[in-house]
Design an enzyme around this catalytic site. Structure first.
Site: not given
Ligand code: CMC
Length: 393
Positions: A271, A328
């Site tokens: 991320h 996700d």
């Protein structure tokens, strides 16, 4: 023209001030309007969180009743819009359909085109979007199956109505499973905002030129579609299936992800801001076990996902780079257990992110921010002599 700071990917550039979402990537903290995500996911409903993001406060019982009533007045979409659904090929990607359909809502809401809309016109666009998005998403799904569309039932709450339109049948009554409604409520809350990510920045930059709310959100949907952003939830399941069909050798795939000559990346990992566990991933992982157990589903890719996560969390490559599972990684396994096909996952992300995009667009307008217009460092040719076409070789 002065000194330009180059920051490709805006890794360290603040583009705005914002009072909507707080994110501390080092500590793994996420809060909407000051409320920790863990508490909202546990105690709130998605529609309450939408109200919180958009209007800044958790609603009172009267406020939420009124909000839901307003939304229920706009859940239908114009009958002429059905022609769009008919025109798309059945196998058209749902995200391509979604951004076109959301953009086309402006054609049915001329009041939204006013360059300086009144407060009530702006609020009408907000309500219409929240109301019509679940109908559009469900109908995209129904269209992909070639099944008749199911109309909204306004006595139902927001999520139940969505489940009704998505999994209902015109030929028989289908019971709404509270496990499905609860799981969706939680997932959509976790996706509802995430400060200045790629799609939200897109919504703000498009809105900064004076574009209407529908057009700005449609642009955000396009940004979300990419596999490095919201499209990762589809990519994760495809990756897990691939690994499973390849014999389930997770080590081989971890090595591929580490290999700089190989384009493969461990989808659902890493991320831009979190250098610690993504707090949303923690909640989703727990919910995943819970939902699958309650629905009595045994999904073999969950096993692979857990093996991959464990291997990556102990591998120096991932440890050194502080790569952790993101939102996700496990969400797709839940969506699949609820009955959604893989291609619908990113559309569900968009449904969840909608209140965040709206809140950010409203904030941009309230703060009267200037048009977004980054600069560049030019690296091309400078002075060249023009050669007429007849003399060019
Ligand atoms: N697999 C293997 N290596 C990775 C991964 C990964 N998933 N993610 C980052 N790296 C490596 C990358 O190669 C780089 O290594 P090096 O320093 O040796 O060059 C280092 O880690 C830093 O990565 P980066 O690409 O410079 O980081 P970024 O902030 O530009 O990208 C990211 C962030 C999310 C795009 C990236 O981690 C990624 O591609 N992840 C996979 C896709 C994904 O899961 N996206 C969903 C993001 S979360 C929800 C959302 O936004 O929708």
């Amino acid at each position: 023209t002065g000194y330009i700071t180059l920051d490709t990917g805006f890794k360290n550039t603040g583009a705005t001030t914002s009072s909507i979402t707080f994110l501390d990537g080092e500590q793994g903290i996420l809060k909407y309007r000051g409320y920790p995500i863990e508490e909202l996911a546990e105690k709130s409903t998605f529609i309450e969180v939408a109200y919180l993001l958009i209007y800044g406060e958790l609603p009172t019982p009267d406020q939420i009743k009124d909000f839901q009533y307003q939304i229920s007045r706009h859940t239908l979409i114009h009958e002429d819009m059905k022609k769009f659904f008919d025109a798309f090929p059945h196998n058209a990607h749902p995200m391509g359909q979604l951004c076109s359909l959301v953009s086309s809502l402006s054609a049915f809401s001329p009041e939204s085109l006013n360059p300086s809309p009144s407060k009530s016109d702006t609020n009408l666009a907000v309500i219409k979007l929240l109301a019509k998005m679940p109908t559009i998403v469900s109908w995209i799904y129904k269209g992909s199956l070639g099944e008749p569309f199911i109309y909204p039932l306004n006595k139902m709450d927001y999520i139940s109505n969505f489940v009704h339109m998505t999994f209902g049948r015109v030929t028989e009554e289908v019971e709404i499973d509270p496990v499905v409604v609860d799981a969706l409520d939680k997932l959509l809350i976790l996706h509802a905002d995430h400060e200045q990510n790629c799609s939200t920045s897109t919504v703000r930059i498009v809105g900064s030129s004076g574009s209407n709310l529908y057009a700005s959100i449609s642009a955000g949907i396009s940004a979300l579609w990419g596999p490095l952003h919201g499209g990762a939830n589809q990519a994760v399941i495809e990756m897990l299936e691939l690994i499973r069909n390849d014999g389930g050798d997770t080590e081989k795939w971890i090595n591929k992800a580490k290999d700089k000559d190989d384009n493969f990346r461990l989808m659902g990992f890493g991320h831009r801001v979190y250098k610690n566990f993504d707090p949303r991933a923690k909640i989703i992982k727990k919910a995943c076990d819970n939902v699958l157990e309650k629905l009595g589903i045994n999904d073999p890719v969950l096993e692979i996902a857990k093996k991959l996560e464990d291997a990556a969390l102990h591998d120096p490559y991932f440890v050194e780079r502080k790569l952790y599972p993101n939102v996700d990684f496990y969400s797709g396994i839940i969506y699949r257990a609820l009955g959604f096909p893989t291609e619908m996952f990113t559309v569900l992300f968009a449904l969840g992110r909608l209140p965040g995009w709206i809140a950010q667009w409203l904030e941009l307008r309230d703060q009267k921010e200037p048009i977004g217009r980054p600069r560049q460092v030019y690296t091309g040719e400078t002075d060249r002599v023009y050669v007429p076409i007849s003399e060019r070789k």
